[in-house]
Design a protein around this motif. Structure first.
Motif, PDB file in Angstrom:
ATOM      1  N   HIS A  97       0.827  -1.200   0.000  1.00 50.07           N
ATOM      2  CA  HIS A  97       0.000   0.000   0.000  1.00 50.07           C
ATOM      3  C   HIS A  97       0.866   1.256   0.000  1.00 50.07           C
ATOM      4  O   HIS A  97       1.817   1.360   0.782  1.00 50.07           O
ATOM      5  CB  HIS A  97      -0.916   0.024   1.224  1.00 50.07           C
ATOM      6  CG  HIS A  97      -2.055  -0.933   1.137  1.00 50.07           C
ATOM      7  ND1 HIS A  97      -3.272  -0.700   1.728  1.00 50.07           N
ATOM      8  CD2 HIS A  97      -2.183  -2.136   0.513  1.00 50.07           C
ATOM      9  CE1 HIS A  97      -4.094  -1.706   1.488  1.00 50.07           C
ATOM     10  NE2 HIS A  97      -3.441  -2.598   0.754  1.00 50.07           N
ATOM     11  N   LEU A  98       0.515   2.188  -0.855  1.00 48.15           N
ATOM     12  CA  LEU A  98       1.183   3.491  -0.897  1.00 48.15           C
ATOM     13  C   LEU A  98       0.204   4.586  -0.508  1.00 48.15           C
ATOM     14  O   LEU A  98      -0.921   4.622  -1.011  1.00 48.15           O
ATOM     15  CB  LEU A  98       1.707   3.783  -2.310  1.00 48.15           C
ATOM     16  CG  LEU A  98       2.782   2.867  -2.893  1.00 48.15           C
ATOM     17  CD1 LEU A  98       3.061   3.250  -4.337  1.00 48.15           C
ATOM     18  CD2 LEU A  98       4.070   2.952  -2.071  1.00 48.15           C
ATOM     19  N   SER A  99       0.623   5.473   0.365  1.00 50.07           N
ATOM     20  CA  SER A  99      -0.206   6.635   0.660  1.00 50.07           C
ATOM     21  C   SER A  99      -0.235   7.530  -0.570  1.00 50.07           C
ATOM     22  O   SER A  99       0.614   7.397  -1.466  1.00 50.07           O
ATOM     23  CB  SER A  99       0.384   7.408   1.844  1.00 50.07           C
ATOM     24  OG  SER A  99       1.600   8.055   1.445  1.00 50.07           O
ATOM     25  N   PRO A 100      -1.193   8.450  -0.676  1.00 48.00           N
ATOM     26  CA  PRO A 100      -1.214   9.362  -1.825  1.00 48.00           C
ATOM     27  C   PRO A 100       0.110  10.083  -2.046  1.00 48.00           C
ATOM     28  O   PRO A 100       0.576  10.208  -3.183  1.00 48.00           O
ATOM     29  CB  PRO A 100      -2.341  10.330  -1.466  1.00 48.00           C
ATOM     30  CG  PRO A 100      -3.301   9.482  -0.705  1.00 48.00           C
ATOM     31  CD  PRO A 100      -2.416   8.593   0.138  1.00 48.00           C
ATOM     32  N   GLU A 101       0.755  10.529  -0.977  1.00 48.73           N
ATOM     33  CA  GLU A 101       2.024  11.243  -1.131  1.00 48.73           C
ATOM     34  C   GLU A 101       3.136  10.306  -1.590  1.00 48.73           C
ATOM     35  O   GLU A 101       3.990  10.689  -2.400  1.00 48.73           O
ATOM     36  CB  GLU A 101       2.412  11.927   0.185  1.00 48.73           C
ATOM     37  CG  GLU A 101       1.622  13.200   0.477  1.00 48.73           C
ATOM     38  CD  GLU A 101       1.848  14.295  -0.563  1.00 48.73           C
ATOM     39  OE1 GLU A 101       2.920  14.305  -1.222  1.00 48.73           O
ATOM     40  OE2 GLU A 101       0.942  15.130  -0.733  1.00 48.73           O
ATOM     41  N   GLU A 102       3.138   9.077  -1.098  1.00 49.37           N
ATOM     42  CA  GLU A 102       4.131   8.102  -1.537  1.00 49.37           C
ATOM     43  C   GLU A 102       3.938   7.757  -3.012  1.00 49.37           C
ATOM     44  O   GLU A 102       4.895   7.652  -3.777  1.00 49.37           O
ATOM     45  CB  GLU A 102       4.025   6.835  -0.684  1.00 49.37           C
ATOM     46  CG  GLU A 102       4.517   7.021   0.742  1.00 49.37           C
ATOM     47  CD  GLU A 102       4.216   5.826   1.623  1.00 49.37           C
ATOM     48  OE1 GLU A 102       4.976   5.594   2.584  1.00 49.37           O
ATOM     49  OE2 GLU A 102       3.217   5.121   1.356  1.00 49.37           O
ATOM     50  N   PHE A 103       2.681   7.585  -3.407  1.00 40.68           N
ATOM     51  CA  PHE A 103       2.364   7.300  -4.807  1.00 40.68           C
ATOM     52  C   PHE A 103       2.814   8.455  -5.697  1.00 40.68           C
ATOM     53  O   PHE A 103       3.422   8.251  -6.756  1.00 40.68           O
ATOM     54  CB  PHE A 103       0.854   7.089  -4.937  1.00 40.68           C
ATOM     55  CG  PHE A 103       0.369   6.768  -6.327  1.00 40.68           C
ATOM     56  CD1 PHE A 103       0.287   5.455  -6.761  1.00 40.68           C
ATOM     57  CD2 PHE A 103      -0.023   7.780  -7.196  1.00 40.68           C
ATOM     58  CE1 PHE A 103      -0.178   5.156  -8.044  1.00 40.68           C
ATOM     59  CE2 PHE A 103      -0.475   7.489  -8.472  1.00 40.68           C
ATOM     60  CZ  PHE A 103      -0.550   6.169  -8.897  1.00 40.68           C
ATOM     61  N   LYS A 104       2.555   9.671  -5.261  1.00 42.55           N
ATOM     62  CA  LYS A 104       2.923  10.870  -6.015  1.00 42.55           C
ATOM     63  C   LYS A 104       4.429  10.942  -6.243  1.00 42.55           C
ATOM     64  O   LYS A 104       4.896  11.280  -7.341  1.00 42.55           O
ATOM     65  CB  LYS A 104       2.438  12.109  -5.253  1.00 42.55           C
ATOM     66  CG  LYS A 104       2.712  13.436  -5.922  1.00 42.55           C
ATOM     67  CD  LYS A 104       2.145  14.559  -5.066  1.00 42.55           C
ATOM     68  CE  LYS A 104       2.483  15.920  -5.611  1.00 42.55           C
ATOM     69  NZ  LYS A 104       1.945  17.013  -4.749  1.00 42.55           N
ATOM     70  N   LYS A 105       5.216  10.596  -5.233  1.00 38.11           N
ATOM     71  CA  LYS A 105       6.678  10.662  -5.348  1.00 38.11           C
ATOM     72  C   LYS A 105       7.241   9.550  -6.236  1.00 38.11           C
ATOM     73  O   LYS A 105       8.259   9.723  -6.900  1.00 38.11           O
ATOM     74  CB  LYS A 105       7.311  10.570  -3.953  1.00 38.11           C
ATOM     75  CG  LYS A 105       7.065  11.796  -3.085  1.00 38.11           C
ATOM     76  CD  LYS A 105       7.638  11.595  -1.689  1.00 38.11           C
ATOM     77  CE  LYS A 105       7.344  12.797  -0.801  1.00 38.11           C
ATOM     78  NZ  LYS A 105       7.825  12.579   0.591  1.00 38.11           N
ATOM     79  N   LEU A 106       6.559   8.418  -6.251  1.00 35.19           N
ATOM     80  CA  LEU A 106       7.088   7.247  -6.941  1.00 35.19           C
ATOM     81  C   LEU A 106       6.636   7.141  -8.400  1.00 35.19           C
ATOM     82  O   LEU A 106       7.352   6.590  -9.248  1.00 35.19           O
ATOM     83  CB  LEU A 106       6.653   5.986  -6.181  1.00 35.19           C
ATOM     84  CG  LEU A 106       7.304   4.645  -6.538  1.00 35.19           C
ATOM     85  CD1 LEU A 106       8.816   4.708  -6.354  1.00 35.19           C
ATOM     86  CD2 LEU A 106       6.711   3.532  -5.672  1.00 35.19           C
ATOM     87  N   LYS A 107       5.476   7.697  -8.731  1.00 34.30           N
ATOM     88  CA  LYS A 107       4.815   7.411 -10.016  1.00 34.30           C
ATOM     89  C   LYS A 107       5.607   7.834 -11.251  1.00 34.30           C
ATOM     90  O   LYS A 107       5.426   7.248 -12.326  1.00 34.30           O
ATOM     91  CB  LYS A 107       3.421   8.049 -10.054  1.00 34.30           C
ATOM     92  CG  LYS A 107       3.417   9.583 -10.062  1.00 34.30           C
ATOM     93  CD  LYS A 107       2.004  10.121 -10.085  1.00 34.30           C
ATOM     94  CE  LYS A 107       1.975  11.632 -10.064  1.00 34.30           C
ATOM     95  NZ  LYS A 107       2.652  12.268 -11.211  1.00 34.30           N
ATOM     96  N   ASP A 108       6.484   8.814 -11.162  1.00 36.10           N
ATOM     97  CA  ASP A 108       7.201   9.300 -12.340  1.00 36.10           C
ATOM     98  C   ASP A 108       8.637   8.787 -12.452  1.00 36.10           C
ATOM     99  O   ASP A 108       9.383   9.214 -13.330  1.00 36.10           O
ATOM    100  CB  ASP A 108       7.212  10.840 -12.351  1.00 36.10           C
ATOM    101  CG  ASP A 108       5.813  11.413 -12.513  1.00 36.10           C
ATOM    102  OD1 ASP A 108       5.026  10.838 -13.289  1.00 36.10           O
ATOM    103  OD2 ASP A 108       5.505  12.434 -11.869  1.00 36.10           O
ATOM    104  N   GLN A 109       9.006   7.869 -11.567  1.00 36.79           N
ATOM    105  CA  GLN A 109      10.359   7.332 -11.636  1.00 36.79           C
ATOM    106  C   GLN A 109      10.516   6.417 -12.857  1.00 36.79           C
ATOM    107  O   GLN A 109       9.556   5.819 -13.332  1.00 36.79           O
ATOM    108  CB  GLN A 109      10.696   6.579 -10.345  1.00 36.79           C
ATOM    109  CG  GLN A 109      10.802   7.494  -9.129  1.00 36.79           C
ATOM    110  CD  GLN A 109      11.238   6.765  -7.886  1.00 36.79           C
ATOM    111  OE1 GLN A 109      11.697   5.618  -7.939  1.00 36.79           O
ATOM    112  NE2 GLN A 109      11.119   7.430  -6.734  1.00 36.79           N
ATOM    113  N   GLN A 110      11.730   6.320 -13.345  1.00 39.14           N
ATOM    114  CA  GLN A 110      11.997   5.658 -14.620  1.00 39.14           C
ATOM    115  C   GLN A 110      11.661   4.160 -14.614  1.00 39.14           C
ATOM    116  O   GLN A 110      11.254   3.599 -15.627  1.00 39.14           O
ATOM    117  CB  GLN A 110      13.469   5.854 -15.009  1.00 39.14           C
ATOM    118  CG  GLN A 110      13.778   5.448 -16.441  1.00 39.14           C
ATOM    119  CD  GLN A 110      15.170   5.878 -16.860  1.00 39.14           C
ATOM    120  OE1 GLN A 110      15.921   6.437 -16.069  1.00 39.14           O
ATOM    121  NE2 GLN A 110      15.520   5.625 -18.111  1.00 39.14           N
ATOM    122  N   ASP A 111      11.848   3.502 -13.470  1.00 36.26           N
ATOM    123  CA  ASP A 111      11.623   2.059 -13.413  1.00 36.26           C
ATOM    124  C   ASP A 111      10.211   1.701 -12.960  1.00 36.26           C
ATOM    125  O   ASP A 111       9.946   0.591 -12.496  1.00 36.26           O
ATOM    126  CB  ASP A 111      12.628   1.402 -12.473  1.00 36.26           C
ATOM    127  CG  ASP A 111      12.514   1.928 -11.037  1.00 36.26           C
ATOM    128  OD1 ASP A 111      11.951   3.027 -10.849  1.00 36.26           O
ATOM    129  OD2 ASP A 111      12.983   1.235 -10.117  1.00 36.26           O
TER     130      ASP A 111
END
Length: 320
Positions: free
Chosen positions: A113-127
């Protein structure tokens, strides 16, 4: 306009030993507290969206979470100026969301599970690949920027599409849906199929809008009540859907007035009125099409609806 009502969207995967007995008790509770909406009870848990007065909804959340089985239930809460539903239905079904994956138990194993803020930080990473697990009519009107979508009419089609995702097995897969419930089964199934790094947006699009401003969610979010769609993005909103009839940009979701067709598509206001809520001249010509009022939502007739129907004990016998 004063918003004295709340709309609650929630689910909880937790074992229920006697779903029929629980349904009876829960149905009666909702009647006594004048809650309306749709609640599904299954041996694997609860899934509901209900509306009621602010006081009734706050008490409902408190009472649901007081049961140890549902203590971790995450309610998505939105204010409204009236009931979002005309009826109450509490039903027992094999699954709380129809997936054909009844063997999976998300309370035992599911994606991280990702919190909204965690999802926001992770979603644009290259991998990372962001995966929308919703149906076509939902992601056509709104989805995350650069998200991968699947051509599915219903969530039960999801397992058949996983083979198309083989190329992403070495990436971090971030799943999302409206409120999180579909991701519980979708991410669990991906893990079962050999995906190693699987996550899910906890609370779904709705919670992301509430807690993270909806940034980079393009369009609107389809919801399963009389609003049809809701705004999510207060940071960088945009319109991605086109009128099904004329092709102009529009995010007005409409159910075709022809009840046999019943397509869920975007139709601009001008075309909506011109075709009387139908998605085509052919559907407009149907004699028994539904009456269009500009909303594109058609409340089913009450047809002798009795809110206590289904109770083994009559409500008036209990309250008198």
């Amino acid at each position: 306009m004063e918003k004295n009502y709340l709309i609650l969207l929630y689910y909880c995967y937790a074992p229920i030993e006697d779903p029929e007995a629980f349904r009876e008790e829960h149905h009666l509770y909702c009647l006594e507290n004048e809650l309306r909406g749709r609640i599904i009870v299954a041996s694997e848990g609860l899934n509901g969206t209900v509306s009621g007065t602010r006081e009734a909804c706050e008490q409902y959340m408190k009472d649901v979470k007081s049961d140890p089985r549902f203590a971790h239930t995450d309610f998505k809460v939105e204010a409204h100026d009236r009931h979002a539903f005309a009826k109450l239905h509490v039903r027992v079904k094999p699954e709380i969301v129809h997936s054909g994956l009844g063997h999976l138990k998300p309370y035992e194993k599911t994606g991280t599970h990702l919190s909204p803020e965690e999802f926001k930080k992770l979603k644009d990473q290259q991998d990372v690949v962001v995966l929308d697990v919703r149906s076509n009519y939902e992601h056509n009107v709104g989805r995350f920027k650069n998200a991968l979508t699947l051509n599915i009419e219903n969530f039960r089609d999801f397992p058949d599409k996983v083979k198309e995702l083989e190329q992403y097995k070495d990436k971090k897969v971030l799943t999302y849906c409206t409120g999180g419930i579909k991701c519980e089964k979708a991410s669990a199934y991906l893990l079962e199929q050999g995906f190693k790094d699987v996550y899910q947006l906890h609370g779904g699009i709705i919670k992301y809008g509430i807690e993270a401003g909806g940034e980079d969610f393009e369009g609107k979010c389809y919801v399963f009540d009389n609003r049809l769609t809701v705004d999510v993005n207060s940071v960088n909103p945009t319109v991605i859907s086109q009128c099904f009839v004329c092709g102009t940009k529009s995010d007005r979701m409409v159910n075709c007035a022809n009840p046999v067709c019943n397509k869920h598509v975007a139709i601009c206001e001008e075309c909506g009125w011109e075709l009387e809520g139908a998605c085509s001249p052919e559907c407009m010509a149907i004699p028994d099409k539904r009456e269009y009022d500009g909303s594109g939502y058609y409340q089913k007739g009450m047809n002798g609806y009795n809110p206590a129907k289904g109770l083994k004990r009559r409500h008036d016998d209990i309250t008198t």
